[in-house]
Structure formats: C-alpha cells, structure tokens
Design an enzyme around this catalytic site. Sequence first.
Site, short mmCIF file in Angstrom:
data_model
loop_
_atom_site.label_atom_id
_atom_site.label_comp_id
_atom_site.label_asym_id
_atom_site.label_seq_id
_atom_site.Cartn_x
_atom_site.Cartn_y
_atom_site.Cartn_z
N LYS A 140 -6.76 -7.30 -31.67
CA LYS A 140 -6.55 -7.94 -30.33
C LYS A 140 -7.12 -9.05 -30.02
O LYS A 140 -6.70 -10.09 -29.48
CB LYS A 140 -6.94 -6.86 -29.33
CG LYS A 140 -5.91 -5.77 -28.71
CD LYS A 140 -6.34 -4.59 -28.10
CE LYS A 140 -6.39 -5.05 -26.84
NZ LYS A 140 -6.96 -3.96 -25.69
N THR A 197 -12.45 1.73 -12.37
CA THR A 197 -12.39 2.84 -11.32
C THR A 197 -13.00 3.84 -11.64
O THR A 197 -12.80 4.57 -12.59
CB THR A 197 -10.84 3.12 -11.01
OG1 THR A 197 -10.06 2.07 -10.61
CG2 THR A 197 -10.87 4.15 -9.86
N GLU A 251 -10.92 -3.22 -8.44
CA GLU A 251 -9.75 -3.99 -8.96
C GLU A 251 -8.56 -3.36 -8.03
O GLU A 251 -8.35 -2.30 -8.03
CB GLU A 251 -9.56 -4.22 -10.07
CG GLU A 251 -8.46 -5.02 -10.59
CD GLU A 251 -8.38 -6.67 -10.14
OE1 GLU A 251 -7.60 -6.75 -9.25
OE2 GLU A 251 -9.40 -7.07 -10.28
N ASN A 298 -5.69 3.99 -3.37
CA ASN A 298 -4.93 4.58 -4.44
C ASN A 298 -4.37 5.77 -3.81
O ASN A 298 -3.13 6.05 -3.91
CB ASN A 298 -5.33 4.56 -5.58
CG ASN A 298 -5.20 3.36 -6.60
OD1 ASN A 298 -4.95 2.20 -6.00
ND2 ASN A 298 -5.82 3.26 -7.75
N LEU A 300 7.31 3.46 0.69
CA LEU A 300 8.25 4.33 1.36
C LEU A 300 9.54 4.35 0.76
O LEU A 300 10.35 4.89 1.12
CB LEU A 300 8.46 3.84 2.62
CG LEU A 300 7.35 4.10 3.63
CD1 LEU A 300 7.86 3.80 5.13
CD2 LEU A 300 7.06 5.62 3.78
N CYS A 305 -2.70 4.73 -12.74
CA CYS A 305 -3.81 4.72 -11.71
C CYS A 305 -3.48 5.92 -10.93
O CYS A 305 -4.34 6.92 -10.44
CB CYS A 305 -3.93 3.43 -10.90
SG CYS A 305 -4.51 2.11 -11.67
N LYS A 308 7.42 2.02 -14.19
CA LYS A 308 7.93 1.00 -13.32
C LYS A 308 8.70 -0.47 -13.73
O LYS A 308 8.32 -0.44 -15.08
CB LYS A 308 6.95 0.74 -12.12
CG LYS A 308 5.92 -0.09 -12.37
CD LYS A 308 5.00 -0.59 -11.31
CE LYS A 308 4.12 -1.79 -11.46
NZ LYS A 308 3.19 -2.04 -10.39
N ARG A 335 2.49 4.89 -19.36
CA ARG A 335 1.45 6.07 -18.93
C ARG A 335 2.15 6.83 -17.70
O ARG A 335 2.28 6.49 -16.76
CB ARG A 335 0.39 5.72 -18.47
CG ARG A 335 -0.54 5.47 -19.72
CD ARG A 335 -1.80 4.61 -19.65
NE ARG A 335 -1.70 3.27 -19.23
CZ ARG A 335 -2.81 2.57 -18.97
NH1 ARG A 335 -3.92 2.88 -19.14
NH2 ARG A 335 -2.49 1.16 -18.73
C1 UDX Z 1 -1.33 0.79 -8.50
C2 UDX Z 1 -1.72 0.12 -7.22
O1 UDX Z 1 -0.72 -0.29 -6.43
C3 UDX Z 1 -2.80 -0.84 -7.41
O2 UDX Z 1 -3.32 -1.50 -6.19
C4 UDX Z 1 -3.95 -0.14 -8.12
O3 UDX Z 1 -5.01 -1.22 -8.24
C5 UDX Z 1 -3.32 0.58 -9.34
O4 UDX Z 1 -2.50 1.49 -9.07
P1 UDX Z 1 0.64 0.41 -10.40
O5 UDX Z 1 0.10 1.76 -11.00
O6 UDX Z 1 0.66 -0.83 -11.19
O7 UDX Z 1 -0.50 -0.26 -9.26
O8 UDX Z 1 1.60 0.22 -9.61
P2 UDX Z 1 2.71 0.38 -8.43
O9 UDX Z 1 3.48 -0.59 -8.03
O10 UDX Z 1 1.64 0.79 -7.23
O11 UDX Z 1 3.33 2.00 -8.61
C6 UDX Z 1 2.71 3.03 -8.76
C7 UDX Z 1 3.86 3.96 -8.84
O12 UDX Z 1 4.50 4.52 -7.75
C8 UDX Z 1 5.25 3.75 -10.06
O13 UDX Z 1 5.75 4.81 -10.66
C9 UDX Z 1 6.29 3.14 -8.81
O14 UDX Z 1 7.51 3.32 -9.20
C10 UDX Z 1 6.00 4.40 -7.76
N1 UDX Z 1 6.30 4.01 -6.43
C11 UDX Z 1 5.80 2.62 -5.63
C12 UDX Z 1 7.46 4.67 -5.87
O15 UDX Z 1 7.51 5.72 -6.12
N2 UDX Z 1 7.81 4.30 -4.50
C13 UDX Z 1 7.10 3.16 -3.93
O16 UDX Z 1 7.57 2.98 -2.61
C14 UDX Z 1 6.29 2.57 -4.46
#
Ligand code: UDX
Length: 439
Positions: free
Chosen positions: A35, A119, A149, A206, A248, A258, A318, A325
């Site tokens: 890496k 975290t 973060e 979170n 929502l 996370c 997503k 994960r």
């Molecule tokens: C999240 C937090 O947003 C971020 O602030 C923190 O530091 C780390 O965790 P992340 O895990 O990268 O970030 O993705 P995020 O966009 O928050 O989505 C998390 C999950 O929730 C995804 O599986 C997404 O599909 C789901 N989600 C999100 C929903 O099902 N509905 C929503 O309205 C938003």
Amino acid sequence: MKIAVAGTGYVGLVTGVCLAEKGHIVSCVDIDERKVALMSSGISPIYEPGLDELMVKNLNRLNFTTHYREAYKDADVIFIGVGTPEKHDGSANLTYVYEVAEQIAESIEKDCVVVVKSTVPIGTNDKIEDLIKTKLVHNVNVHIASNPEFLAQGTAVRDTLHPARIVIGVEDQDPGKVLKEVYNKFDAPVVLTNRKSAEMIKYASNDFLALKISFINEIANLCEIIGANVEDVALGMGYDSRIGNRFLNSGIGYGGSCFPKDTKALHWLANFHDYELKTIKAAIDVNENQKLKLIKKSRKYFDSLKGLSVAVLGLTFKPGTDDLREAPSLVNIPIMLEDGANVKAWDPVGIENFQRLHPNGVSYCHSIEETLKDTDICFIFTEWDEVKDFDLSKYNELMRNPIILDGRNCYDLLNVRESKIIYDSIGRETVNTLEVSLV
Ligand code: UDX
C-alpha cells in the site's frame, strides 16, 4: 505544521491528504509495504472519488512510510486513524489503536499532541493517555485529544475539506490551541469540549442517523401493509425543519463500516454499565430484519429460488464506494446460493472485493444488460446511477420473468406503471403491469 497520521484507510488517508491540501507537511504511516508503494506513486489503495487527484496534487507535502519511528519522532501532531472493527460480542476491537499508541510512546522525541480520530468507546482517550505516558521512552510532554471524523464514504474528501463541524475534545487548553491551528484554514464551527463528550458526539451522531433509517424503514413496512407510500410520507415529514429530509430514505437497511458497528458498540457499552439503550437496540433489530426484506418478498413469487436464474444489481453497501462491509448483498446472496439459484451479479466497482469473499458460485457480469439476460427475478441492492438511469423497458425485453425486487426504490412508480414488469419496492405499492400475472 508537521503531522503524522497512523493508518491509511478511509479515515487516515483522507485526513492526511486533506491536511496536506491545507498546507501541512504530512507523513502517513501504514504497516503494508504494498500500500505504501502504491500511495507513494500517487495511487490510492481505496476507491474514493477525488482522492487520487488530491494525492497527486499534494505529493510534495505527503510522505508514505512503514517506518513509524521516523514519522512520529518529531511530529507536532500525530493522528490515530486506524480501524476499530467489531468484536464478536459487539464491542469495539481496540487492538490496532493501542498498538499505535505504544509505537508513539516509544518513538516521540519532542512535545506533541496525539489526536484520536478513530471511533473509540467513551473513555478510550483516557486509556490511551495512560498507556502512552507509562510507556514513554523520552522525556517529553504529550497531550491526548479526541477529534472524531464524520466523513461518509463516497464523499469523504468533500466531507473532510468542508466539514459541518469540527469536534475537539481536550482536558486542558494547550492541545485545544494546537488543534485549532491545525484546522485554521477550515471553515467550520468548532465544538470544544472534554474528551468523553467528544467521543460520545461521534457515537450519538452515527447512532441517531441509524435510528432515523430504522425508523423510516419501520414506517415503510407499515406503509406496505396499509397501502400508504413511504416516499410521500418522508417528503411530508422532511419539510419540517425539526425533522429534516435527509436519512429518511427507506430501503433494505443500513450497512457500511460505521452504523452497524457503532450502534452495537454503544449498546454494548451501555449494557456494560447496566443500562439498556432501548432505542438503539430497536434500531439494530429492525435493521437485521430489513436486510432480509427482499428475500422474504421473493417468496411471494417463488417458493424457493432453486434452479432459477437470479440477477443481482449492486453489491456494495451504498453507491460511490467499493466497500462491502455489512452490505445486504453479503447476507442475501448466500441465501440465494443455498436455495440453489444461479446468481449473476453486476456492480461497477465492488466485484473484485465480493469475489475475494465468495470465490465460488456467482457469475459476474460487465453490464446490467448481460446480468438481466434470461433471468427469472432481479434483486436491486445498491442504488448506483447506472441502475437508476437504466431504461425500464429493457427489464421486460431481457428477462425471462421481469420481476424486479428493488431494495433502494430506484424508480418512480409513474414510470414503472408504463413498463411491462412486476415491480416490488420498499414501502410502496407493488406494481404489476404484466398482462399475464405471475403472482
Ligand atoms: C456514515 C456517516 O454518514 C458518517 O458521518 C460517519 O463518519 C461514518 O458513517 P457511511 O457509512 O460512509 O457514513 O455512509 P452513509 O452515507 O451514512 O450510509 C450508511 C448506510 O445507511 C448505507 O448503507 C446507506 O445505504 C444507508 N442509508 C443512508 C439508508 O438506508 N437510508 C438513508 O436515508 C441514508
């Protein structure tokens, strides 16, 4: 300032590169030689939009190394950005954080501030302080600060360069001043508090977002039963600024590195102190069930998927990331294979990672068309733009049975009604415009 960052995952690498962009001299430390070689040539080992470009732009201020002692010995500030994965009991695994803390203690040769970005459960900063202070090799002053973060994968660079807030948790003034200097070119409100509150801000943020998603998913499930439309419901709720319209979107549950781990870790921590976090427990339980929502829906159409050709669109948790994960695909595809289905899957960036976890049983396709060809049912797990922009009429043209189970509500029902398909999404009516009913 001279900064070192331990760990080059989503948090560590993005933090390091963004601090270099703001003019700091940054050394990023990782144990993985491969890496480090990749990053030294300006290539990011993780898929994160905009990161490669920013790395290349700032290579003159960035250094990547496996030699932690060199990086830490004369740094003004050392960020800890290594992973804190989930242990089997739901608590956070702090092995990597403590390993780095020991390396810092044996390396630092001048006064510095150690900043915990990973975290970590409430109280961990205090333990890190004890560990470093008891293992210090040189006679130096070291302060520990919490600076969680809030970046989301897929928008990590933007989130880090333009944060909604900067949280700084300290026990005395000096490290707070140093951190304000680190962030003086960032335009964001600063929340200055003590370390435990800063640690809690991260978990509470979170877990609240996870709770919001589980809440709307429960409302979606009820909407399906009583014939309401969850998207209209969310729209109507979101205009209330006390509620807000983000997070929502109902679907097949939250995944990622996370929300699943941070909800479980806070619940575990509360239990440890004889306190039950009932709302968080509910969010976790709802999410576990929600991940199986499409498989359960598939039973309406087929008793089993045995011998059927199944299309899967989207593997990652997503869009905008290659990260798998806690992705719903990881739970659902093994069930399909166990049923005896022939699974064909497409994802723009997640195939390699999925293949590593599941080397056998799934056929991977280069396009959505190839995936859908001659299949009996299609599962949508990730709302990639390619899926959302896909011509709905092609489902009927390509599939043997155009049954689409959409876990991310990718299509407008008005458009769906103009296509000849069976379309079953989350929290909305099922649309069946096929002349011959399969249901
Ligand atoms: C999240 C937090 O947003 C971020 O602030 C923190 O530091 C780390 O965790 P992340 O895990 O990268 O970030 O993705 P995020 O966009 O928050 O989505 C998390 C999950 O929730 C995804 O599986 C997404 O599909 C789901 N989600 C999100 C929903 O099902 N509905 C929503 O309205 C938003």
